[in-house]
Design a protein around this motif. Structure first.
Motif, PDB file in Angstrom:
ATOM      1  N   VAL A  51      -0.989  -2.027   7.188  1.00 25.40           N
ATOM      2  CA  VAL A  51       0.180  -2.806   7.078  1.00 25.40           C
ATOM      3  C   VAL A  51      -0.147  -3.712   8.196  1.00 25.40           C
ATOM      4  CG1 VAL A  51       2.395  -2.642   7.650  1.00 25.40           C
ATOM      5  CG2 VAL A  51       1.554  -0.894   6.256  1.00 25.40           C
ATOM      6  N   ARG A  52      -0.042  -4.828   8.286  1.00 18.36           N
ATOM      7  CA  ARG A  52      -0.387  -5.829   9.094  1.00 18.36           C
ATOM      8  C   ARG A  52       0.953  -6.262  10.065  1.00 18.36           C
ATOM      9  NH1 ARG A  52      -4.240 -10.376   9.736  1.00 18.36           N
ATOM     10  NH2 ARG A  52      -3.157 -12.355  10.792  1.00 18.36           N
ATOM     11  N   LEU A  53       1.038  -6.150  11.244  1.00 15.31           N
ATOM     12  CA  LEU A  53       2.030  -6.652  12.167  1.00 15.31           C
ATOM     13  C   LEU A  53       1.395  -7.791  13.110  1.00 15.31           C
ATOM     14  CD1 LEU A  53       3.392  -3.341  13.495  1.00 15.31           C
ATOM     15  CD2 LEU A  53       4.164  -4.719  11.444  1.00 15.31           C
ATOM     16  N   GLU A  54       2.156  -9.072  12.972  1.00 12.50           N
ATOM     17  CA  GLU A  54       1.654 -10.297  13.476  1.00 12.50           C
ATOM     18  C   GLU A  54       2.548 -10.953  14.644  1.00 12.50           C
ATOM     19  OE1 GLU A  54      -0.350 -14.411  12.085  1.00 12.50           O
ATOM     20  OE2 GLU A  54       0.062 -12.867  10.529  1.00 12.50           O
ATOM     21  N   VAL A  55       2.239 -11.613  15.633  1.00 14.21           N
ATOM     22  CA  VAL A  55       3.304 -12.084  16.459  1.00 14.21           C
ATOM     23  C   VAL A  55       2.514 -13.368  16.905  1.00 14.21           C
ATOM     24  CG1 VAL A  55       2.624 -11.180  18.478  1.00 14.21           C
ATOM     25  CG2 VAL A  55       5.019 -12.060  18.099  1.00 14.21           C
ATOM     26  N   THR A  56       3.355 -14.604  17.246  1.00 16.81           N
ATOM     27  CA  THR A  56       3.126 -15.647  17.762  1.00 16.81           C
ATOM     28  C   THR A  56       3.932 -15.807  18.844  1.00 16.81           C
ATOM     29  OG1 THR A  56       1.999 -16.785  15.902  1.00 16.81           O
ATOM     30  CG2 THR A  56       2.671 -17.961  17.849  1.00 16.81           C
ATOM     31  N   LEU A  57       3.640 -15.634  20.095  1.00 18.99           N
ATOM     32  CA  LEU A  57       4.218 -15.503  21.404  1.00 18.99           C
ATOM     33  C   LEU A  57       4.410 -17.034  21.793  1.00 18.99           C
ATOM     34  CD1 LEU A  57       5.870 -14.575  24.076  1.00 18.99           C
ATOM     35  CD2 LEU A  57       3.324 -14.043  24.980  1.00 18.99           C
ATOM     36  N   SER A  58       5.472 -17.585  21.872  1.00 17.59           N
ATOM     37  CA  SER A  58       5.411 -18.978  22.436  1.00 17.59           C
ATOM     38  C   SER A  58       6.065 -19.198  23.740  1.00 17.59           C
ATOM     39  CB  SER A  58       5.935 -20.219  21.378  1.00 17.59           C
ATOM     40  OG  SER A  58       5.293 -20.008  20.237  1.00 17.59           O
ATOM     41  N   ILE A  59       5.395 -19.506  24.738  1.00 15.74           N
ATOM     42  CA  ILE A  59       6.086 -19.644  26.080  1.00 15.74           C
ATOM     43  C   ILE A  59       6.585 -20.991  26.528  1.00 15.74           C
ATOM     44  CG2 ILE A  59       6.037 -18.928  28.576  1.00 15.74           C
ATOM     45  CD1 ILE A  59       4.110 -16.686  27.730  1.00 15.74           C
ATOM     46  N   GLU A  60       7.433 -21.319  26.873  1.00 17.32           N
ATOM     47  CA  GLU A  60       8.047 -22.536  27.369  1.00 17.32           C
ATOM     48  C   GLU A  60       8.845 -22.451  28.434  1.00 17.32           C
ATOM     49  OE1 GLU A  60       9.623 -26.977  25.719  1.00 17.32           O
ATOM     50  OE2 GLU A  60       8.994 -25.421  24.302  1.00 17.32           O
ATOM     51  N   GLY A  61       8.553 -22.828  29.716  1.00 16.30           N
ATOM     52  CA  GLY A  61       9.335 -22.814  30.718  1.00 16.30           C
ATOM     53  C   GLY A  61       9.892 -21.497  30.951  1.00 16.30           C
ATOM     54  N   ASP A  62      11.144 -21.190  31.306  1.00 12.16           N
ATOM     55  CA  ASP A  62      11.727 -19.804  31.693  1.00 12.16           C
ATOM     56  C   ASP A  62      12.049 -19.168  30.217  1.00 12.16           C
ATOM     57  OD1 ASP A  62      14.037 -21.331  30.936  1.00 12.16           O
ATOM     58  OD2 ASP A  62      14.986 -20.813  32.657  1.00 12.16           O
ATOM     59  N   GLY A  63      11.630 -19.555  29.002  1.00 18.93           N
ATOM     60  CA  GLY A  63      12.090 -18.822  27.776  1.00 18.93           C
ATOM     61  C   GLY A  63      10.874 -18.753  26.949  1.00 18.93           C
ATOM     62  N   LEU A  64      11.182 -17.835  25.877  1.00 11.94           N
ATOM     63  CA  LEU A  64      10.141 -17.752  24.908  1.00 11.94           C
ATOM     64  C   LEU A  64      10.466 -17.189  23.602  1.00 11.94           C
ATOM     65  CD1 LEU A  64       9.622 -14.267  24.460  1.00 11.94           C
ATOM     66  CD2 LEU A  64       8.801 -14.401  26.695  1.00 11.94           C
ATOM     67  N   THR A  65       9.705 -17.206  22.531  1.00  9.17           N
ATOM     68  CA  THR A  65      10.045 -16.986  21.234  1.00  9.17           C
ATOM     69  C   THR A  65       8.814 -15.903  20.664  1.00  9.17           C
ATOM     70  OG1 THR A  65      10.986 -19.168  20.878  1.00  9.17           O
ATOM     71  CG2 THR A  65      10.390 -17.805  18.911  1.00  9.17           C
ATOM     72  N   LEU A  66       9.284 -14.847  19.876  1.00  8.09           N
ATOM     73  CA  LEU A  66       8.536 -14.051  19.408  1.00  8.09           C
ATOM     74  C   LEU A  66       8.538 -14.335  17.828  1.00  8.09           C
ATOM     75  CD1 LEU A  66       9.325 -10.927  21.378  1.00  8.09           C
ATOM     76  CD2 LEU A  66       7.165 -12.139  21.336  1.00  8.09           C
ATOM     77  N   ASP A  67       7.560 -14.781  17.277  1.00  9.57           N
ATOM     78  CA  ASP A  67       7.578 -15.165  15.736  1.00  9.57           C
ATOM     79  C   ASP A  67       6.633 -14.322  15.099  1.00  9.57           C
ATOM     80  OD1 ASP A  67       7.487 -16.281  13.245  1.00  9.57           O
ATOM     81  OD2 ASP A  67       6.983 -18.017  13.788  1.00  9.57           O
ATOM     82  N   PHE A  68       7.482 -13.561  14.012  1.00  8.84           N
ATOM     83  CA  PHE A  68       6.754 -12.414  13.503  1.00  8.84           C
ATOM     84  C   PHE A  68       6.290 -12.653  11.915  1.00  8.84           C
ATOM     85  CE2 PHE A  68       9.504  -9.968  16.538  1.00  8.84           C
ATOM     86  CZ  PHE A  68       8.543  -9.397  17.232  1.00  8.84           C
ATOM     87  N   THR A  69       6.280 -14.003  11.634  1.00 12.01           N
ATOM     88  CA  THR A  69       5.878 -14.514  10.376  1.00 12.01           C
ATOM     89  C   THR A  69       4.470 -13.955  10.320  1.00 12.01           C
ATOM     90  OG1 THR A  69       7.531 -16.311  10.552  1.00 12.01           O
ATOM     91  CG2 THR A  69       5.499 -16.528   8.920  1.00 12.01           C
ATOM     92  N   GLY A  70       4.111 -13.630   9.290  1.00  9.81           N
ATOM     93  CA  GLY A  70       2.892 -13.179   8.692  1.00  9.81           C
ATOM     94  C   GLY A  70       2.773 -11.630   8.790  1.00  9.81           C
ATOM     95  N   SER A  71       4.021 -10.906   9.110  1.00 10.17           N
ATOM     96  CA  SER A  71       3.884  -9.425   9.061  1.00 10.17           C
ATOM     97  C   SER A  71       4.038  -9.103   7.498  1.00 10.17           C
ATOM     98  CB  SER A  71       4.962  -8.878   9.980  1.00 10.17           C
ATOM     99  OG  SER A  71       4.670  -9.109  11.399  1.00 10.17           O
ATOM    100  N   ASP A  72       3.843  -7.735   7.386  1.00 10.55           N
ATOM    101  CA  ASP A  72       3.630  -7.365   5.916  1.00 10.55           C
ATOM    102  C   ASP A  72       5.363  -7.298   5.220  1.00 10.55           C
ATOM    103  OD1 ASP A  72       0.974  -7.446   5.183  1.00 10.55           O
ATOM    104  OD2 ASP A  72       0.799  -5.058   5.149  1.00 10.55           O
ATOM    105  N   PRO A  73       5.060  -7.371   3.835  1.00  5.06           N
ATOM    106  CA  PRO A  73       6.288  -7.420   3.333  1.00  5.06           C
ATOM    107  C   PRO A  73       7.051  -5.785   3.193  1.00  5.06           C
ATOM    108  CG  PRO A  73       4.634  -7.350   1.594  1.00  5.06           C
ATOM    109  CD  PRO A  73       3.819  -7.680   2.987  1.00  5.06           C
ATOM    110  N   GLN A  74       8.084  -5.719   2.846  1.00  6.85           N
ATOM    111  CA  GLN A  74       8.906  -4.766   3.103  1.00  6.85           C
ATOM    112  C   GLN A  74       8.262  -3.614   2.210  1.00  6.85           C
ATOM    113  OE1 GLN A  74      13.039  -5.212   2.105  1.00  6.85           O
ATOM    114  NE2 GLN A  74      13.241  -3.452   0.861  1.00  6.85           N
TER     115      GLN A  74
END
Length: 670
Positions: free
Chosen positions: A251-274
Motif C-alpha cells: 500500500v503506497r502512501l504519498e505526500v507532497t509537502l508545500s511550504i510557502e511563508g507561514d503556511g503549508l499544504t499536505l497533498d496526498f494525491t498518489g496514495s493508493d485507492p480504497q
C-alpha cells in the motif's frame, strides 16, 4: 487578542490541568488493561464549535490533539444540562475512527448556555464483530468490526438510556470490561464539568469564553512561526504498508509537502485507492482531520516543544486527500486497522519534513510490532479470559541530536507496556522473553533504537492471538544522511516440537496447548555515516549488548579481538580504508529498493491516473489485477515509464467488459 498574555497563559494552564484531572480520573477508575495500563484513551475540552483547546500531556494517547468534534456535536438535536452523548461509528461525524474507540462528550453549561464540552475516548478491548478484539486487516467492511452507535444520548437530563447499554453489552465478548470502562469515562467528563465550573468562578464566564478562542488563535500564531522558520519549497516522500490484505500487495502512501511563508499544504494525491481490507482511514475529506495531521503535529512539537497543544495549530495547514482512496474511503469500507495506516502516514509526513529540516528532525521510527490481544480459557475454571497484553514497539530513529531511544515506540511511545506480572495474572499465559534485540537499530553516526521482542507460551485449546498493526516485515524504517535502515519485524509461531512457522503480517493466529509466539518489532533507522560514529560510543554499544562485535566491525569499522577487547590498530586501519557512500537524504532496505525498481514513480503515477477514472468499487480489483500483470512481465518488458501500467489496465478492460463501461480513461492514456 481579547485576553491579555498573562491571563491567557493562566487560562491555558488551568484548561490543561482540567484535561489532566479528567485523564487521571479515567486512568484510576478504568477496568480493562488496555485503558488502565496501555493508556489508549484521551480526555480533553472542546469549544462550543467542537475544536479541542486542551489536552493532557502526561496521560493517554497523544494522537488526537486537535480532534474536531463538530460533526458529532451537530448530530445531536439539542443539549440540556445532565446530557452525556456517545458514538463509536467511524462514518457518523468522523470523530470516531474505528469501532473500539468509544467517544463521549458532555455539554458544560453556565447560566443556561454552553461554555465548552468535556470529551474523551477509550479503546475498548472488544466491541464484538468477526474476530476477538474486533480488528483484523482481513475484515472487508465496517459491519464486521463490531456493534456501532451513531451519535446519541447515553444520558438525557441525568436519566441513563439503559436499553442502549444493554444492547452494547449483549454484543461484546467481555461486557464487564466495557461496562467498567464506560463508568470511568462518565466519571471523567463529570470531573471536567466540575473543574470548568471552578475556572468560571475564578476568572468569570466571559474571560473563559474569550480565552478559549484566544487559546486557539495563539496556537495558530505559534504554528505559523514554526513554519516560517522552514525553507519554502516542495518536499516529496513515499512509504509503504507491507500488504493491503491477506496475501496482498504493498500500500503506497504519498505526500507532497508545500511550504510557502507561514503556511503549508499536505497533498496526498498518489496514495493508493480504497482497500478491500481494514487499513482504510475514515477522514470524510476533512482537510484538517486529525488522522491526517498527527505527523504534522509531531513535527511542529519537535521543532518547538513549547507550542500550545490545541486545535489552533492545525489552522496553518491544509490537506488535499482525494475521495475513494485509502486516506478518504467511502462507506462501508472497513477501517478497524486505521491505526496502522495512520502510524505509517505519520512517518511519511515526518519524511517530507525531514527533507526540509534534516538537521532538526529524526529519520524513520521502527513500527511493525503490533498491539497484542489474547483470547483464551482458564484451565481451572473453563471461563473465557481476554486481555490486551502489550504493544510491541521498536526504537526511534536517530537524528543530528543523538541516538534513537531503544524500544520506545517513538511516535507510538504513549502506548505503555503492561508489567509481565499483571499480564500473567490477568490471562493464563507465560512470558518466555521480553526485551531488546541486538543489531536491530540502523547503523549511523546516531544509531537507531533497538527492536522489542515478546515471546509468550499458551496452555489451552482454541486460544486466539490478535496482533493488530503488524507490518514492517518487508519495508523497514528508512535511514537518512548516510545512515542505515532499521531491521525488519518478525512474527513466528513455535510448535511444541520446536518447528518454526513464519507468520509474516498475519494478525489473527489460532494457537493450541504448548504453542509459543514470538513477535519482534522493527528497529529504528540510523542517521549519518556509521563510520563517523565516535569509537567510544560503538564500544559502549557493544558492552551494553546493543551491537554485536561482528556488526561493530562490519557497519562501524570498530574491531574487537577474540577476548572482546577493542583492537585500536585494526580499528584505525579499517576506518582509514573506508570510502563513504554518497550522503543521500534517505536510505532504504533491499526489499524497498527491489520493489521500486519495478514500481517506479512513473508507474505509480500512471496507476493513480487510471484508477481516478474508475468507480471507487472497481479500484482495488483493478489495482490487484495490474500488479499481477506487471509481476508476470519479463524484465526486458519493464520500462518503468508507466507504459506497462497502461498496457495492464487495457488488458484488464479487455478481459472484464463491465470495467470498460464503467471507466473513463484520460485522453493522454488512450
Amino acid at each position: 487578542m481579547r485576553t491579555d498574555p498573562v491571563t491567557l497563559k493562566m487560562l491555558e494552564n488551568h484548561a490543561q490541568a482540567v484535561a489532566e484531572s479528567m485523564a487521571y480520573t479515567l486512568f484510576r477508575t478504568a477496568h480493562s488493561t488496555f485503558v488502565k495500563e496501555t493508556e489508549d484513551f484521551t480526555t480533553g475540552l472542546v469549544s462550543p464549535a467542537g475544536m479541542t483547546f486542551a489536552s493532557p500531556r502526561d496521560l493517554g494517547a497523544t494522537w488526537f490533539i486537535g480532534l474536531d468534534y463538530k460533526g458529532a456535536l451537530e448530530a445531536i438535536d439539542g443539549y440540556e444540562e445532565g446530557d452525556i452523548c456517545i458514538t463509536n461509528d467511524p462514518y457518523s461525524g468522523f470523530v470516531c475512527t474505528h469501532t473500539p474507540d468509544l467517544h463521549i462528550w458532555k455539554p458544560i453549561f453556565w447560566e443556561g448556555e454552553i461554555v465548552a464540552f468535556a470529551v474523551g475516548h477509550i479503546h475498548n478491548t472488544d466491541m464484538g464483530g468477526a474476530v476477538p478484539a474486533s480488528l483484523s486487516r482481513a475484515n472487508t467492511e465496517v459491519h464486521q468490526e463490531g456493534i456501532r452507535f451513531r451519535p446519541t444520548k447515553l444520558i438525557s437530563r441525568g436519566e441513563v438510556n439503559q436499553q442502549l447499554i444493554d444492547t452494547m453489552m449483549l454484543n461484546v465478548r467481555m461486557p464487564e470490561q466495557n461496562q467498567g470502562d464506560l463508568h470511568a469515562q462518565i466519571a471523567a467528563v463529570n470531573t471536567g464539568e466540575a473543574k470548568v465550573h471552578e475556572m468560571i468562578r475564578k476568572f468569570g464566564v466571559e474571560t473563559v469564553r474569550n480565552g478559549i478562542e484566544d487559546m486557539l488563535d495563539m496556537g495558530e500564531i505559534r504554528a505559523r512561526a514554526v513554519i516560517s522558520d522552514l525553507p519554502d519549497g516542495q518536499f516529496h516522500f513515499v512509504d509503504y504498508l507491507d500488504e493491503d490484505g491477506p496475501n496482498g500487495v504493498p500500500v503506497r502512501l504519498e505526500v507532497t509537502l508545500s511550504i510557502e511563508g507561514d503556511g503549508l499544504t499536505l497533498d496526498f494525491t498518489g496514495s493508493d485507492p480504497q482497500l478491500k481490507s481494514a487499513l482504510n482511514m475514515p477522514t470524510g475529506g476533512n482537510p484538517r482531520h486529525i488522522l491526517l495531521m498527527v505527523g504534522y503535529n509531531y513535527c511542529l512539537y519537535t521543532l518547538d516543544p513549547s507550542i500550545p497543544l490545541n486545535g489552533g495549530i492545525l489552522r496553518a495547514a491544509t490537506c488535499i486527500v482525494p475521495e475513494g482512496t485509502v486516506l478518504n474511503p467511502q462507506y462501508p469500507a472497513a477501517v478497524g486497522m486505521r491505526s496502522l495506516t495512520c502510524g505509517r502516514l505519520q512517518g511519511v509526513i515526518m519524511g517530507a519534513f525531514h527533507a526540509a529540516a534534516p538537521d532538526r528532525l529524526p529519520v524513520g521510527a521502527a513500527g511493525g510490532g503490533g498491539i497484542v490481544n489474547v483470547k483464551t480459557f482458564d484451565a481451572r475454571s473453563g471461563k473465557l479470559s481476554m486481555a490486551s497484553i502489550d504493544p510491541v514497539t521498536g526504537g526511534a530513529g536517530g537524528s543530528a541530536l543523538g541516538d534513537g531511544t531503544d524500544g520506545s515506540g517513538a511516535n507510538s511511545s504513549f502506548l505503555k507496556n503492561t508489567p509481565v506480572e499483571i499480564n500473567e495474572v490477568e490471562v493464563p499465559i507465560k512470558f518466555r522473553r521480553y526485551g531488546l534485540v541486538p543489531d536491530s537499530g540502523g547503523a549511523g553516526i546516531a544509531r537507531g533504537g533497538m527492536s522489542t521482542v515478546l515471546e509468550v507460551e499458551v496452555f489451552t485449546p482454541d486460544t486466539v492471538i490478535t496482533a493488530r498493526n503488524r507490518d514492517r516485515s518487508i519495508f523497514a524504517a528508512w535511514g537518512g544522511q548516510g545512515g542505515h535502515p532499521g531491521a525488519p519485524s518478525h512474527f513466528t509461531k513455535i510448535s511444541p516440537d520446536g518447528t518454526h512457522h513464519n507468520l509474516g503480517n498475519t494478525d489473527v493466529v489460532p494457537l493450541g496447548p504448548g504453542d509459543v509466539f514470538n513477535l519482534t518489532s522493527g528497529g529504528g533507522a540510523g542517521w549519518g555515516d556509521p563510520y563517523a560514529r565516535p569509537e567510544e560510543l560503538v564500544v559502549r554499544d557493544v558492552l551494553r549488548g546493543a551491537v554485536t562485535p561482528a556488526a561493530a566491525r562490519e557497519h562501524y569499522g570498530v574491531v574487537f579481538d577474540a577476548e572482546g577487547r577493542l583492537d585500536a590498530a585494526a580499528t584505525k586501519a579499517r576506518r582509514a580504508a573506508h570510502l563513504p557512500a554518497p550522503c543521500e537524504t534517505y536510505s532504504y532496505n533491499e526489499n524497498r529498493r527491489a520493489f521500486e525498481a519495478v514500481w517506479t514513480n512513473a508507474n505509480y503515477k500512471a496507476l493513480t491516473q487510471a484508477l481516478s477514472g474508475m468507480p471507487v468499487h472497481w479500484r482495488h480489483f483493478v489495482k490487484r489485477s495490474v500488479f499481477d500483470h506487471v509481476a508476470a512481465l519479463e524484465a526486458v518488458d519493464r520500462r518503468g515509464d508507466g507504459s506497462e501500467v497502461w498496457a495492464a489496465v487495457a488488458a484488464v478492460k479487455d478481459r472484464v467488459p463491465g470495467l470498460a463501461r464503467a471507466m473513463t480513461l484520460p485522453e493522454a492514456a488512450e
